[in-house]
Design a protein around this motif. Structure first.
Motif, PDB file in Angstrom:
ATOM      1  N   ARG A 117      -3.884  -3.408  -7.640  1.00 13.23           N
ATOM      2  CA  ARG A 117      -3.798  -4.763  -7.083  1.00 13.23           C
ATOM      3  C   ARG A 117      -3.114  -4.811  -5.714  1.00 13.23           C
ATOM      4  O   ARG A 117      -2.779  -5.883  -5.220  1.00 13.23           O
ATOM      5  CB  ARG A 117      -3.057  -5.670  -8.069  1.00 13.23           C
ATOM      6  CG  ARG A 117      -3.716  -5.781  -9.450  1.00 13.23           C
ATOM      7  CD  ARG A 117      -5.199  -6.178  -9.378  1.00 13.23           C
ATOM      8  NE  ARG A 117      -5.380  -7.489  -8.804  1.00 13.23           N
ATOM      9  CZ  ARG A 117      -5.450  -8.617  -9.534  1.00 13.23           C
ATOM     10  NH1 ARG A 117      -5.358  -8.551 -10.851  1.00 13.23           N
ATOM     11  NH2 ARG A 117      -5.606  -9.776  -8.949  1.00 13.23           N
ATOM     12  N   HIS A 118      -2.893  -3.655  -5.102  1.00 10.69           N
ATOM     13  CA  HIS A 118      -2.325  -3.566  -3.751  1.00 10.69           C
ATOM     14  C   HIS A 118      -1.002  -4.338  -3.636  1.00 10.69           C
ATOM     15  O   HIS A 118      -0.756  -5.051  -2.665  1.00 10.69           O
ATOM     16  CB  HIS A 118      -3.328  -4.094  -2.722  1.00 10.69           C
ATOM     17  CG  HIS A 118      -4.681  -3.451  -2.801  1.00 10.69           C
ATOM     18  ND1 HIS A 118      -4.936  -2.158  -2.377  1.00 10.69           N
ATOM     19  CD2 HIS A 118      -5.855  -3.919  -3.306  1.00 10.69           C
ATOM     20  CE1 HIS A 118      -6.197  -1.865  -2.590  1.00 10.69           C
ATOM     21  NE2 HIS A 118      -6.784  -2.904  -3.154  1.00 10.69           N
ATOM     22  N   ILE A 119      -0.159  -4.179  -4.638  1.00  7.70           N
ATOM     23  CA  ILE A 119       1.073  -4.955  -4.707  1.00  7.70           C
ATOM     24  C   ILE A 119       2.009  -4.652  -3.541  1.00  7.70           C
ATOM     25  O   ILE A 119       2.635  -5.556  -2.976  1.00  7.70           O
ATOM     26  CB  ILE A 119       1.797  -4.689  -6.049  1.00  7.70           C
ATOM     27  CG1 ILE A 119       0.935  -5.151  -7.225  1.00  7.70           C
ATOM     28  CG2 ILE A 119       3.159  -5.370  -6.077  1.00  7.70           C
ATOM     29  CD1 ILE A 119       0.636  -6.631  -7.248  1.00  7.70           C
ATOM     30  N   VAL A 120       2.128  -3.381  -3.174  1.00 10.81           N
ATOM     31  CA  VAL A 120       3.034  -3.016  -2.080  1.00 10.81           C
ATOM     32  C   VAL A 120       2.595  -3.660  -0.777  1.00 10.81           C
ATOM     33  O   VAL A 120       3.401  -4.274  -0.061  1.00 10.81           O
ATOM     34  CB  VAL A 120       3.111  -1.482  -1.927  1.00 10.81           C
ATOM     35  CG1 VAL A 120       3.930  -1.104  -0.700  1.00 10.81           C
ATOM     36  CG2 VAL A 120       3.720  -0.857  -3.170  1.00 10.81           C
ATOM     37  N   LYS A 121       1.299  -3.552  -0.457  1.00 12.74           N
ATOM     38  CA  LYS A 121       0.789  -4.144   0.780  1.00 12.74           C
ATOM     39  C   LYS A 121       0.942  -5.666   0.753  1.00 12.74           C
ATOM     40  O   LYS A 121       1.356  -6.272   1.748  1.00 12.74           O
ATOM     41  CB  LYS A 121      -0.684  -3.769   0.970  1.00 12.74           C
ATOM     42  CG  LYS A 121      -1.306  -4.336   2.243  1.00 12.74           C
ATOM     43  CD  LYS A 121      -2.801  -4.040   2.321  1.00 12.74           C
ATOM     44  CE  LYS A 121      -3.051  -2.582   2.566  1.00 12.74           C
ATOM     45  NZ  LYS A 121      -4.504  -2.295   2.818  1.00 12.74           N
ATOM     46  N   ALA A 122       0.626  -6.287  -0.378  1.00  6.95           N
ATOM     47  CA  ALA A 122       0.736  -7.738  -0.485  1.00  6.95           C
ATOM     48  C   ALA A 122       2.174  -8.199  -0.276  1.00  6.95           C
ATOM     49  O   ALA A 122       2.436  -9.201   0.409  1.00  6.95           O
ATOM     50  CB  ALA A 122       0.225  -8.205  -1.842  1.00  6.95           C
ATOM     51  N   ASP A 123       3.123  -7.472  -0.865  1.00  6.78           N
ATOM     52  CA  ASP A 123       4.528  -7.829  -0.712  1.00  6.78           C
ATOM     53  C   ASP A 123       4.981  -7.674   0.737  1.00  6.78           C
ATOM     54  O   ASP A 123       5.694  -8.545   1.273  1.00  6.78           O
ATOM     55  CB  ASP A 123       5.378  -6.948  -1.629  1.00  6.78           C
ATOM     56  CG  ASP A 123       6.863  -7.227  -1.490  1.00  6.78           C
ATOM     57  OD1 ASP A 123       7.296  -8.322  -1.898  1.00  6.78           O
ATOM     58  OD2 ASP A 123       7.589  -6.361  -0.966  1.00  6.78           O
TER      59      ASP A 123
END
Length: 343
Positions: A117-123
């Motif tokens: 879910r690309h959490i690092v990039k989204a954050d």
């Protein structure tokens, strides 16, 4: 028993103190064990080590010459210990074979979900008030095939999580475990060819070193997700980087790295030169690297401390601990798979 424990981090002290209850005279030091620090074991009966300590044959010889009779490692893995050298000098060994497998399994799932879910990039974007959804499309785990290489305690705990997400779980192990409910056992080749997600939960042995290499990666589905929370050297990192650049590996989550000794567990931000292979790996946006922290929960740390002290207790009471005992007379070499009794 007089003991020196190497590579102790500040957060470990309270757990060891709670487990020990002043039964053993334990000196806690932050220095890693190595040729220059073995001298700290002088006058002790036992040493307690961790995965990044140097317990090679020369160091074992120095410990034996200092009178060390026991080596306990605060880890399940024992590949950092030269077992032959310990066996020849009559040093008894013990590990912590099972501690909160859920801690490792949950970290594995955290890596998987963060990647998908690309959490690092989204954050990172959100912290800069960039709330666009571009480049954040993920995928559902429901209906995907997850392949586990290694089906011990941690493999089973990981399987339970992915089954809960609605995945089909397949597994490969050299020994078929007694409990495989809801898990299809397959050959390694079939697992590599059919799994959408591959997660490693095997010990490091001469047979498993670089199990993931150019040839095995070539068998995998294009865009596969590869996760490793076991031992870094299971993966040929250079081959993995090449596969990332070629699109063969679509997602890579690592909590371990084959060259992590002397690197992980410390702050190297201000170093002039960084590990070039690791830097090349982490330059990819579809890679998450965590610093060997999968075990780092309150529950796991207390279980590690409890079992470590229990190993010392049993030695002090002249009790061999499972297969992790080398008798003082007629020494035998410690078997590769060190086991200890666990309540």
């Amino acid at each position: 028993m007089k003991v020196v424990a190497y590579s102790i981090k500040p957060f470990e002290k309270e757990f060891l103190a709670k487990a020990n209850q002043k039964k053993h005279d334990i000196t806690l030091i932050s220095n890693p064990l190595g040729p220059d620090t073995a001298i700290f074991a002088q006058g002790k009966d036992a040493v307690v080590v961790f995965t990044n300590d140097d317990v090679s044959a020369p160091v074992v010889e120095k410990l034996a010459d200092l009178g060390i009779k026991y080596i306990a490692t605060r880890s399940a893995g024992t590949d950092h210990i030269d077992k032959d050298a310990a066996g020849k000098r009559g040093i008894k060994l013990a590990n912590v074979p099972a501690y909160s497998p859920q801690a490792i399994a949950e970290h594995t799932a955290a890596l998987a979900l963060s990647l998908s879910r690309h959490i690092v990039k989204a954050d990172q974007h959100s912290h800069h008030f960039d709330f666009k959804l571009d480049e954040l499309i993920g995928f559902n785990f429901f209906g995907k095939t997850v392949g586990l290489i290694g089906l011990g305690h941690i493999g089973h705990a990981t399987a339970a999580i992915f089954k809960g997400l609605g995945c089909k779980v397949i597994a490969y192990d050299v020994v078929t475990p007694a409990d495989t409910q809801g898990i299809e056992m397959v050959s390694l080749e079939e697992l590599l060819k059919t799994a959408d997600v591959i997660s490693l939960h095997a010990p490091l042995t001469p047979q498993t070193r670089h199990l993931i290499n150019k040839d095995t990666i070539a068998l995998m589905k294009p865009g596969v997700m590869l996760l490793n929370t076991s031992r870094g050297a299971l993966v040929d990192t250079a081959a993995a980087v090449d596969a990332l650049e070629q699109g063969r590996i679509g997602y890579l989550g690592l909590d371990v790295y084959e060259n992590e000794k002397g690197l992980f567990f410390e702050d190297h931000e201000r170093d002039t030169n960084h590990d070039p292979l690791l830097a090349r790996l982490m330059a990819h946006p579809n890679v998450i690297v965590t610093p060997h922290q999968a075990f780092l929960t309150n529950e796991a740390l207390q279980q590690i401390a409890d079992q470590t002290i229990k190993n010392l207790d049993q030695w002090q009471n002249n009790k061999c601990v499972g297969n992790a005992c080398v008798c003082a007379k007629n020494c035998r070499v410690v078997p590769v798979n060190i086991e200890t009794t666990v309540n």
